[in-house]
Design a protein around this motif. Structure first.
Motif, PDB file in Angstrom:
ATOM      1  N   THR A 207       0.875  -1.182   0.000  1.00 54.11           N
ATOM      2  CA  THR A 207       0.000   0.000   0.000  1.00 54.11           C
ATOM      3  C   THR A 207       0.908   1.226   0.000  1.00 54.11           C
ATOM      4  O   THR A 207       1.739   1.382   0.899  1.00 54.11           O
ATOM      5  N   TYR A 208       0.770   2.067  -1.010  1.00 53.28           N
ATOM      6  CA  TYR A 208       1.725   3.157  -1.182  1.00 53.28           C
ATOM      7  C   TYR A 208       1.010   4.464  -1.526  1.00 53.28           C
ATOM      8  O   TYR A 208      -0.171   4.478  -1.887  1.00 53.28           O
ATOM      9  N   ILE A 209       1.744   5.551  -1.393  1.00 56.01           N
ATOM     10  CA  ILE A 209       1.223   6.879  -1.722  1.00 56.01           C
ATOM     11  C   ILE A 209       1.378   7.082  -3.231  1.00 56.01           C
ATOM     12  O   ILE A 209       2.489   7.159  -3.742  1.00 56.01           O
ATOM     13  N   HIS A 210       0.256   7.170  -3.918  1.00 54.65           N
ATOM     14  CA  HIS A 210       0.302   7.338  -5.368  1.00 54.65           C
ATOM     15  C   HIS A 210       0.473   8.807  -5.746  1.00 54.65           C
ATOM     16  O   HIS A 210       1.364   9.170  -6.510  1.00 54.65           O
ATOM     17  N   ASP A 211      -0.380   9.662  -5.214  1.00 57.19           N
ATOM     18  CA  ASP A 211      -0.238  11.091  -5.468  1.00 57.19           C
ATOM     19  C   ASP A 211      -0.882  11.877  -4.338  1.00 57.19           C
ATOM     20  O   ASP A 211      -1.616  11.317  -3.503  1.00 57.19           O
ATOM     21  N   TYR A 212      -0.644  13.177  -4.333  1.00 55.65           N
ATOM     22  CA  TYR A 212      -1.174  14.065  -3.306  1.00 55.65           C
ATOM     23  C   TYR A 212      -1.280  15.462  -3.893  1.00 55.65           C
ATOM     24  O   TYR A 212      -0.665  15.778  -4.923  1.00 55.65           O
ATOM     25  N   PHE A 213      -2.040  16.312  -3.209  1.00 52.68           N
ATOM     26  CA  PHE A 213      -2.288  17.664  -3.721  1.00 52.68           C
ATOM     27  C   PHE A 213      -2.523  18.589  -2.545  1.00 52.68           C
ATOM     28  O   PHE A 213      -3.484  18.430  -1.793  1.00 52.68           O
ATOM     29  N   LEU A 214      -1.623  19.563  -2.370  1.00 48.03           N
ATOM     30  CA  LEU A 214      -1.733  20.551  -1.301  1.00 48.03           C
ATOM     31  C   LEU A 214      -1.894  21.929  -1.924  1.00 48.03           C
ATOM     32  O   LEU A 214      -1.163  22.276  -2.852  1.00 48.03           O
ATOM     33  N   ARG A 215      -2.819  22.737  -1.392  1.00 47.97           N
ATOM     34  CA  ARG A 215      -3.008  24.089  -1.929  1.00 47.97           C
ATOM     35  C   ARG A 215      -3.820  24.928  -0.959  1.00 47.97           C
ATOM     36  O   ARG A 215      -4.477  24.398  -0.051  1.00 47.97           O
ATOM     37  N   LEU A 216      -3.795  26.235  -1.189  1.00 48.06           N
ATOM     38  CA  LEU A 216      -4.633  27.165  -0.446  1.00 48.06           C
ATOM     39  C   LEU A 216      -5.988  27.279  -1.133  1.00 48.06           C
ATOM     40  O   LEU A 216      -6.066  27.337  -2.358  1.00 48.06           O
ATOM     41  N   VAL A 238      -3.607   8.603   7.417  1.00 42.39           N
ATOM     42  CA  VAL A 238      -2.801   9.479   6.559  1.00 42.39           C
ATOM     43  C   VAL A 238      -2.362  10.685   7.388  1.00 42.39           C
ATOM     44  O   VAL A 238      -3.167  11.286   8.106  1.00 42.39           O
ATOM     45  N   LEU A 239      -1.091  11.031   7.282  1.00 43.98           N
ATOM     46  CA  LEU A 239      -0.546  12.155   8.046  1.00 43.98           C
ATOM     47  C   LEU A 239       0.273  13.048   7.110  1.00 43.98           C
ATOM     48  O   LEU A 239       1.140  12.577   6.386  1.00 43.98           O
ATOM     49  N   ILE A 240      -0.023  14.343   7.136  1.00 43.37           N
ATOM     50  CA  ILE A 240       0.757  15.332   6.388  1.00 43.37           C
ATOM     51  C   ILE A 240       1.340  16.317   7.392  1.00 43.37           C
ATOM     52  O   ILE A 240       0.616  16.928   8.178  1.00 43.37           O
ATOM     53  N   GLU A 241       2.658  16.475   7.364  1.00 40.18           N
ATOM     54  CA  GLU A 241       3.329  17.368   8.304  1.00 40.18           C
ATOM     55  C   GLU A 241       4.110  18.450   7.564  1.00 40.18           C
ATOM     56  O   GLU A 241       4.779  18.185   6.561  1.00 40.18           O
ATOM     57  N   ILE A 242       3.986  19.684   8.085  1.00 42.96           N
ATOM     58  CA  ILE A 242       4.789  20.814   7.612  1.00 42.96           C
ATOM     59  C   ILE A 242       5.466  21.374   8.855  1.00 42.96           C
ATOM     60  O   ILE A 242       4.934  22.277   9.530  1.00 42.96           O
ATOM     61  N   PRO A 243       6.626  20.844   9.232  1.00 40.65           N
ATOM     62  CA  PRO A 243       7.235  21.162  10.535  1.00 40.65           C
ATOM     63  C   PRO A 243       7.443  22.658  10.769  1.00 40.65           C
ATOM     64  O   PRO A 243       7.204  23.155  11.883  1.00 40.65           O
ATOM     65  N   ASP A 281       9.184  22.385   3.587  1.00 41.34           N
ATOM     66  CA  ASP A 281       9.356  20.937   3.621  1.00 41.34           C
ATOM     67  C   ASP A 281       8.052  20.291   4.085  1.00 41.34           C
ATOM     68  O   ASP A 281       7.495  20.678   5.124  1.00 41.34           O
ATOM     69  N   VAL A 282       7.595  19.318   3.296  1.00 41.58           N
ATOM     70  CA  VAL A 282       6.341  18.624   3.602  1.00 41.58           C
ATOM     71  C   VAL A 282       6.606  17.126   3.580  1.00 41.58           C
ATOM     72  O   VAL A 282       7.331  16.625   2.713  1.00 41.58           O
ATOM     73  N   THR A 283       6.020  16.406   4.529  1.00 43.26           N
ATOM     74  CA  THR A 283       6.114  14.952   4.552  1.00 43.26           C
ATOM     75  C   THR A 283       4.714  14.366   4.530  1.00 43.26           C
ATOM     76  O   THR A 283       3.851  14.767   5.312  1.00 43.26           O
ATOM     77  N   ILE A 284       4.505  13.421   3.605  1.00 49.81           N
ATOM     78  CA  ILE A 284       3.223  12.724   3.505  1.00 49.81           C
ATOM     79  C   ILE A 284       3.468  11.271   3.897  1.00 49.81           C
ATOM     80  O   ILE A 284       4.362  10.620   3.336  1.00 49.81           O
ATOM     81  N   ALA A 285       2.700  10.754   4.859  1.00 50.07           N
ATOM     82  CA  ALA A 285       2.897   9.391   5.343  1.00 50.07           C
ATOM     83  C   ALA A 285       1.563   8.657   5.376  1.00 50.07           C
ATOM     84  O   ALA A 285       0.537   9.228   5.760  1.00 50.07           O
ATOM     85  N   ALA A 286       1.587   7.401   4.981  1.00 55.60           N
ATOM     86  CA  ALA A 286       0.402   6.537   5.033  1.00 55.60           C
ATOM     87  C   ALA A 286       0.862   5.094   4.960  1.00 55.60           C
ATOM     88  O   ALA A 286       1.806   4.771   4.228  1.00 55.60           O
ATOM     89  N   ALA A 287       0.182   4.231   5.716  1.00 57.07           N
ATOM     90  CA  ALA A 287       0.549   2.821   5.779  1.00 57.07           C
ATOM     91  C   ALA A 287       2.051   2.726   6.085  1.00 57.07           C
ATOM     92  O   ALA A 287       2.516   3.321   7.039  1.00 57.07           O
ATOM     93  N   ASP A 288       2.816   2.038   5.239  1.00 53.39           N
ATOM     94  CA  ASP A 288       4.258   1.924   5.463  1.00 53.39           C
ATOM     95  C   ASP A 288       5.050   2.800   4.509  1.00 53.39           C
ATOM     96  O   ASP A 288       6.241   2.595   4.301  1.00 53.39           O
ATOM     97  N   ASP A 289       4.399   3.793   3.923  1.00 51.13           N
ATOM     98  CA  ASP A 289       5.041   4.629   2.930  1.00 51.13           C
ATOM     99  C   ASP A 289       5.166   6.065   3.427  1.00 51.13           C
ATOM    100  O   ASP A 289       4.353   6.539   4.229  1.00 51.13           O
ATOM    101  N   SER A 290       6.180   6.759   2.913  1.00 53.34           N
ATOM    102  CA  SER A 290       6.386   8.156   3.261  1.00 53.34           C
ATOM    103  C   SER A 290       7.083   8.847   2.099  1.00 53.34           C
ATOM    104  O   SER A 290       8.009   8.288   1.499  1.00 53.34           O
ATOM    105  N   VAL A 291       6.641  10.076   1.781  1.00 50.16           N
ATOM    106  CA  VAL A 291       7.219  10.842   0.684  1.00 50.16           C
ATOM    107  C   VAL A 291       7.454  12.268   1.163  1.00 50.16           C
ATOM    108  O   VAL A 291       6.587  12.870   1.804  1.00 50.16           O
ATOM    109  N   ALA A 292       8.624  12.813   0.848  1.00 47.11           N
ATOM    110  CA  ALA A 292       8.960  14.195   1.208  1.00 47.11           C
ATOM    111  C   ALA A 292       8.918  15.072  -0.032  1.00 47.11           C
ATOM    112  O   ALA A 292       9.240  14.632  -1.131  1.00 47.11           O
TER     113      ALA A 292
END
Length: 558
Positions: A207-216, A238-243, A281-292
């Motif tokens: 199970t992996y992160i296929h795509d994502y979309f962040l915007r105002l 699903v967790l999205i972090e902007i430290p 810097d943004v990190t997207i995490a879900a299941a066992d996958d993570s993308v920066a």
């Protein structure tokens, strides 16, 4: 000869249409941040002008994609030998690497081998950044898929095709276009053939992160969407972090693997702009996958005849750019250094705050560098001139190209406009075609403007009236104009040309220009002299100053 080529084309299309694999799959986004093996380097290649490897695909003798080790007996004849074939750099076009292929628009087979000590435990996706124009992809002699379109990425799951030890990856690339392709064979740029962007073998969890979309969304909401791929996509955290902003968005995926989240805009968020291209810097995490990723946040909208960036009017001082690396031999192989070189000329030498990436999606490295450098971007699909607007398959192909482009790049703050086409004829079929494309663009991304480069202008009483019905469907009315270059108008008359924009929407010149031969000087300002070129631009700028609702320029071409 024409009939022969037509028959070969039909056979190739038939072969593709009958394949069992999914047609036109959307690739992962942000491959550079994944666990990926870069397959760039030297690939063996075999030129196949008669498309024999496709027409006789069932023949051991001709099926080049099977990459057999060699004859099994003295009468086991083969018409190919990858091991003895020349090599070519991938990514790269064949036009600039093999002089015999400078103007070749046919089929070439590429092969790369990959040795694996053991089978990977994770899912393996073969990701191709772009191949122009049609690609047939094989792993260890088995077809894994195909793709049409020369400027957008695609990927195939090859997990069950790989073996421990030697693996053969063969990609057939056919640069030939047809009357129903996008674009057609008739364009005004060089048709670079080959695997023009990087190839990666990407390792992802089941199970992996296929795509994502962040915007105002306006000034008060920050929205995010994540789509999961693979197995067991429902009800995943699903967790999205902007430290830097102290942001942590949490959600759960639905049965389709999608999760949507939103929060109020953090008070200390600095909006992205050309003068201050803030990236987080943004990190997207879900299941066992993570993308920066590195993402900027800004708003863009239309208010009457103005384009507003972060609520303030912005004038687009731009230039049109083709995806060609600088150098004695033009190349479509664009890396970060080459992208920065092109965009630096625009920003630093021409004082631009905007680039039109003509006439097709450029490499993602271009828009990422534009993010960093603070350049606004017009991104376009190659619906160009006289494509087959009445053909449903052509429409489906254009939609797929647009989908691949938008999903790949909609996290890039630099992009403010999606363009659906360039210089197309004014017909009912074309208007219906664009109506669907525009609806799709807004469904995929409601945070940007939609435009198109028009050229249907009506002359009345000395005025140029932009009343193309397509102008009613788009957000920014853009026109390609060459007053004083094409036709008989003299440069002295150009400043007095009057423009009318009945839509009242922002209006811009998406193209204008005059060619010149370097070093050709003529005081009488003969066409193609440097003096004529200077006078042309001066006259066009004077004309533009009087245009109504004027919001920007992007002369052709860097």
């Amino acid at each position: 000869m024409f009939l022969k080529n037509l028959i070969l084309w039909v056979l190739l299309v038939s072969c593709i249409a009958s394949a069992d694999s999914t047609v036109y799959p959307t690739a992962l986004i942000n491959v550079g941040a994944r666990d990926a093996t870069d397959l760039s380097g030297q690939w063996h290649y075999i030129v196949d002008p008669l498309k024999t490897g496709v027409v006789r695909a069932d023949s051991r003798r001709y099926s080049v994609f099977r990459d057999f080790a060699g004859p099994e007996s003295q009468v086991d004849f083969f018409e190919y030998n990858f091991n003895a074939a020349p090599r070519m750099s991938i990514p790269g076009d064949w036009n600039g690497q093999d002089v015999s292929l400078t103007w070749y628009d046919g089929l070439v087979w590429f092969r790369r081998t990959l040795d694996l000590e053991a089978l990977p435990a994770d899912r393996q996706l073969l990701h191709i950044g772009a191949a122009n124009y049609r690609a047939l992809v094989y792993v260890n002699g088995e077809k894994v898929g195909e793709h049409e379109g020369g400027f957008t990425p695609f990927a195939f799951d090859v997990t069950d095709k790989l073996t421990a030890g030697r693996n053969s990856i063969v990609i057939g690339v056919d640069a030939e276009h047809s009357p129903t392709s996008v674009p057609t064979p008739v364009v005004d740029w060089k048709n670079f053939g080959g695997i023009t962007r990087p190839v990666h073998l990407v390792s992802v969890p089941d199970t992996y992160i296929h795509d994502y979309f962040l915007r105002l969304d306006g000034d008060d909401r920050l929205k995010a969407e994540v789509r999961l791929g693979g197995d067991d996509v429902e009800n995943r955290d699903v967790l999205i972090e902007i430290p830097e902003l102290g942001v942590a968005l949490r959600g759960k995926s639905d049965e389709s693997g999608r999760a949507a989240m939103e929060i109020g805009v953090p008070a200390d968020l600095q909006k992205w702009s050309p003068g201050s291209p803030a990236l987080y810097d943004v990190t997207i995490a879900a299941a066992d996958d993570s993308v920066a990723d590195r993402v900027g946040f800004r708003t863009v909208e239309v208010n009457g005849s103005e384009i507003l960036l972060n609520g303030e009017p912005v004038f687009l001082r731009g230039i049109s750019i083709h995806e060609e690396a600088l150098g004695a031999i033009p190349s479509r192989a664009i890396n970060e250094a080459r992208a920065r070189e092109l965009l630096s000329i625009a920003r630093d030498d021409l004082n631009a705050n905007f680039v039109r990436l003509a006439h097709y999606p450029h490499a993602t490295v271009m828009t990422r560098v534009a993010d960093e450098m603070g350049l606004l971007v017009w991104s376009e699909i190659p619906v160009y001139w006289d494509i087959d607007f009445s053909n449903e398959d052509t429409l489906a192909l254009a939609k797929q190209m647009q989908h691949e482009n938008i999903v790949r790049d909609r996290n890039r703050a630099s992009i403010i406009m999606w363009s659906v086409g360039n210089e197309t004829p004014q017909t009912e079929e074309r208007l219906a075609f664009f109506d669907e494309l525009i609806d799709d663009a807004r469904r995929l991304d409601d945070s940007r403007l939609v435009t198109a480069a028009l050229h249907n202008v009506r002359s009345e009483g000395g005025a140029r009236i932009v009343d193309d019905p397509l102008g009613q469907l788009i957000d920014v009315v853009a026109v390609n104009t060459y007053q004083g270059w094409y036709g008989r108008m003299t440069l002295e008359r150009v400043p007095s040309v009057e423009w009318q924009n009945p839509t009242g929407k922002p209006f811009m010149f998406s193209e204008f220009g005059a060619g010149a031969l370097y070093g050709f000087r003529d005081k009488e300002k003969e066409k193609f002299s440097e003096e004529f070129q200077v006078a042309y631009y001066e006259a066009t700028i004077e004309m533009a100053k009087k245009a109504p609702d004027f919001a920007g320029v992007s002369p052709r071409i860097l």
